[in-house]
Enzyme design. Structure first.
Site, PDB file in Angstrom:
ATOM      1  N   LYS A 239      40.034 -11.874  76.237  1.00 46.16           N
ATOM      2  CA  LYS A 239      39.664 -10.925  75.180  1.00 46.16           C
ATOM      3  C   LYS A 239      40.505 -11.202  73.934  1.00 46.16           C
ATOM      4  CE  LYS A 239      40.002  -5.987  73.935  1.00 46.16           C
ATOM      5  NZ  LYS A 239      40.206  -4.594  74.402  1.00 46.16           N
ATOM      6  N   LYS A 251      40.586   5.282  66.781  1.00 46.52           N
ATOM      7  CA  LYS A 251      41.778   5.658  67.536  1.00 46.52           C
ATOM      8  C   LYS A 251      42.678   6.548  66.694  1.00 46.52           C
ATOM      9  CE  LYS A 251      42.393   1.375  70.243  1.00 46.52           C
ATOM     10  NZ  LYS A 251      42.241   1.952  71.584  1.00 46.52           N
ATOM     11  N   GLU A 323      35.323  -1.828  73.180  1.00 46.75           N
ATOM     12  CA  GLU A 323      34.744  -3.028  72.564  1.00 46.75           C
ATOM     13  C   GLU A 323      35.055  -4.309  73.333  1.00 46.75           C
ATOM     14  OE1 GLU A 323      37.646  -1.870  71.814  1.00 46.75           O
ATOM     15  OE2 GLU A 323      38.811  -3.731  71.875  1.00 46.75           O
ATOM     16  N   ARG A 325      34.980  -5.077  76.541  1.00 48.99           N
ATOM     17  CA  ARG A 325      33.964  -5.461  77.529  1.00 48.99           C
ATOM     18  C   ARG A 325      32.699  -5.961  76.849  1.00 48.99           C
ATOM     19  NH1 ARG A 325      34.131   0.466  79.998  1.00 48.99           N
ATOM     20  NH2 ARG A 325      36.159   0.318  78.978  1.00 48.99           N
TER      21      ARG A 325
HETATM   22  N1  BES Z   1      42.386  -2.288  73.490  1.00 47.02           N
HETATM   23  C1  BES Z   1      42.131  -1.047  74.132  1.00 47.02           C
HETATM   24  C2  BES Z   1      42.920  -0.872  75.418  1.00 47.02           C
HETATM   25  C3  BES Z   1      44.412  -0.798  75.283  1.00 47.02           C
HETATM   26  C4  BES Z   1      45.057   0.411  75.136  1.00 47.02           C
HETATM   27  C5  BES Z   1      45.168  -1.952  75.362  1.00 47.02           C
HETATM   28  C6  BES Z   1      46.420   0.471  75.031  1.00 47.02           C
HETATM   29  C7  BES Z   1      46.532  -1.890  75.268  1.00 47.02           C
HETATM   30  C8  BES Z   1      47.171  -0.683  75.116  1.00 47.02           C
HETATM   31  C9  BES Z   1      40.641  -0.939  74.483  1.00 47.02           C
HETATM   32  O1  BES Z   1      39.780  -1.577  73.604  1.00 47.02           O
HETATM   33  C10 BES Z   1      40.268   0.502  74.445  1.00 47.02           C
HETATM   34  O2  BES Z   1      40.357   1.089  73.398  1.00 47.02           O
HETATM   35  N2  BES Z   1      39.860   1.051  75.590  1.00 47.02           N
HETATM   36  C11 BES Z   1      39.458   2.404  75.673  1.00 47.02           C
HETATM   37  C12 BES Z   1      38.218   2.467  76.531  1.00 47.02           C
HETATM   38  C13 BES Z   1      37.538   3.815  76.533  1.00 47.02           C
HETATM   39  C14 BES Z   1      36.995   4.133  75.164  1.00 47.02           C
HETATM   40  C15 BES Z   1      36.421   3.782  77.550  1.00 47.02           C
HETATM   41  C16 BES Z   1      40.610   3.206  76.277  1.00 47.02           C
HETATM   42  O3  BES Z   1      41.290   2.677  77.157  1.00 47.02           O
HETATM   43  O4  BES Z   1      40.821   4.323  75.871  1.00 47.02           O
HETATM   44 ZN    ZN Z   2      40.571  -3.192  72.585  1.00 49.83          ZN
HETATM   45 MN    MN Z   3      39.245  -0.403  71.958  1.00 53.40          MN
END
Ligand code: BES
Ligand code: ZN
Ligand code: MN
Length: 473
Positions: A239, A251, A323, A325
């Site tokens: 990724k 976020k 995003e 996935r």
């Molecule tokens: N890049 C983030 C995941 C992440 C969070 C990596 C903290 C490293 C540290 C990923 O793209 C994300 O935002 N995932 C969401 C998924 C949800 C919206 C289903 C998450 O984990 O909140």
């Molecule tokens: Zn991400």
């Molecule tokens: Mn994300």
């Protein structure tokens, strides 16, 4: 500063000397050192450090550093502790005991080089910068083993540099060019880069959707190491979100701050193939890194949009922050259909929930192939990159079904890390029984120096992959 590691048979009379301390071993040292260790309550635990100064003597300072039970981990800890303890020396000589194994020597070299790493966008002033420029390993040692450790450390540090670089500089194009330049410097690694127009022509709808909100367009990079005589083909997918704002499902500020690290998977797989090529591992490796910036703008993809991936699968976007996935689905589908992998492995900073399940020092592993899961776990254990396998419950898959497309990209049923893995498995196609997914969200970064890890990007996954690849050879 780059730490130079040299080998010599003869210890000579160094100004600064470092000696390993083994636990509970009588007669390791002369009377003075023995008494000093006792007073310092030094037990010889791996990485435990004491320094004996003798202002008018030679050596002027003796660093006494524990190796615990020895082995690769013990010597890696020794190397890391030495680099940190002796950062104000210019040169240190290590008195090596006879009979160190290949793994111990490469572990030592890795510990030395990895712990010496500092990322600074702006150089430190001279009085603050570490001075240590060389470590001399004195004794009988297999030079190739030391070299292998140095190579592994160097590519890991490249991964750290890429992850640490701020996203003002780190665009998808920039990262693709970094991968290209690094591959060209190694030699023997073929590079293919898809520009946005080519991604559109070939139907990479997931990468285009996620990258669509940024003026700094997405890329897909393929790196291929295909040594003659290779009988196995490993495909590694990483990724590569160069910054994750969350997109329109934005976020909160605190969660966004470190999202430059969201390409840690791409960095690790790119670094791993470079390491494999430098070590001339006799296995074919194809790396695929979808690179995109998940930005907020009027051209960004929206909640409710339906994305068509490479190969025709579709995803209903319920949350633009899920995003990773969406870009990985394109790359996995492409790999499974076009590259006939014997193993298909993806690394991704995919879910915040991974940190909730497993904390800061353990990545999540998913696979339906028990032998592969075991081999990856063992490789990780050896290099100090721990992972733990989580389940892929068949009856959870229904929660990923969409009313209007094949799948949704986000659910509200808990187990966020598991749900993301189940989604990816659907795109691993015919390779799903040879697939593994590593969610490395928490381990891509560390807030403090710890053993061979320096503050910031860890380069997590690079060393584990190189170790696993070398077992296939
Ligand atoms: N890049 C983030 C995941 C992440 C969070 C990596 C903290 C490293 C540290 C990923 O793209 C994300 O935002 N995932 C969401 C998924 C949800 C919206 C289903 C998450 O984990 O909140
Ligand atoms: Zn991400
Ligand atoms: Mn994300």
């Amino acid at each position: 500063m780059q730490l130079d590691i040299r080998l010599t048979a003869d210890r000579g009379t160094p100004e600064a000397l470092a000696l390993p301390v083994f636990p509970e071993q009588e007669g390791q040292f002369d009377e003075e050192l023995t008494a000093f260790l006792e007073q310092a309550e030094h037990k010889g635990k791996a990485g435990e450090t004491a320094a004996l100064p003798r202002p008018l003597g030679t050596p002027r300072k003796t660093y006494l550093i524990g190796v615990g039970e020895g082995g690769e981990a013990g010597w890696r800890a020794f190397g890391a502790a030495l680099t940190r303890a002796a950062s104000r020396e210019t040169s240190v000589t290590v008195g090596l005991p006879a009979g160190l194994t290949t793994a111990e020597l490469s572990g030592l070299a890795e510990g030395l080089r990895l712990a010496a790493y500092r990322f600074r966008a702006v150089p430190l002033s001279e009085d603050k910068a570490p001075k240590l420029a060389e470590v001399i390993l004195a004794g009988e040692a297999d030079e190739q083993a030391v070299q292998a450790g140095i190579v592994t450390a160097e590519v890991t540090l490249a991964a750290r540099d890429w992850v640490n670089t701020h996203s003002g500089e780190k665009t998808p194009e920039w990262l693709a060019e970094q991968f290209r330049a690094a591959a060209e410097a190694v030699g023997g690694v073929d590079v293919k880069i898809w520009e946005p127009g080519q991604l559109a022509d070939e139907g990479f709808g997931g990468i285009l959707a996620v990258g669509g909100g940024s003026t700094r367009g997405p890329r897909l990079v393929q790196l291929t190491w295909a040594p003659e005589g290779a009988t196995q083909h490993v495909v590694l997918v990483g990724k590569g979100i160069t910054f994750d704002t969350g997109g329109i499902s934005i976020k909160p500020a605190a969660a966004m701050l470190l999202m430059r690290k969201d390409m840690g998977g791409a960095a690790a797989v790119a670094a791993a193939v470079l390491g494999a090529a430098r070590l001339k591992l006799p296995v074919k490796i194809t790396v695929l890194t979808p690179l995109a910036e998940n930005a907020v703008s009027e051209s960004a993809f929206r909640p409710g949009d339906i994305v068509t991936h490479w190969g025709g699968g579709t995803t209903e976007i319920l949350n633009t922050d899920a995003e990773g996935r969406v870009v990985l689905a394109d790359a996995l589908a492409y790999a499974a259909a076009n590259l006939s992998p014997d193993y298909l492995i993806d690394l991704a900073t995919l879910t915040g929930a991974q940190n909730v399940s497993l904390g800061k020092k353990t990545a999540a592993l998913f696979s339906d192939a028990p032998d592969l899961a075991k081999a990856l776990t063992e490789a990780g254990e050896q290099v100090g990159e721990r992972m733990w396998q989580l389940p892929l419950p068949a009856d959870y898959v229904d929660d990923l079904r969409s009313d209007v497309a094949d799948w949704v990209n986000s659910t509200e049923v808990g187990a966020g890390t598991v749900m993301a893995a189940l989604y990816l498995r659907e795109y691993a196609g015919a390779a799903r029984d040879r697939w593994a997914h590593l969610d490395m969200s928490s381990v891509a970064w560390t807030e403090g120096a710890d053993k061979e890890f320096s503050k910031g990007a860890t380069g997590w996954g690079t060393r584990m992959l190189i170790r696993w690849l070398s077992t296939l050879a």
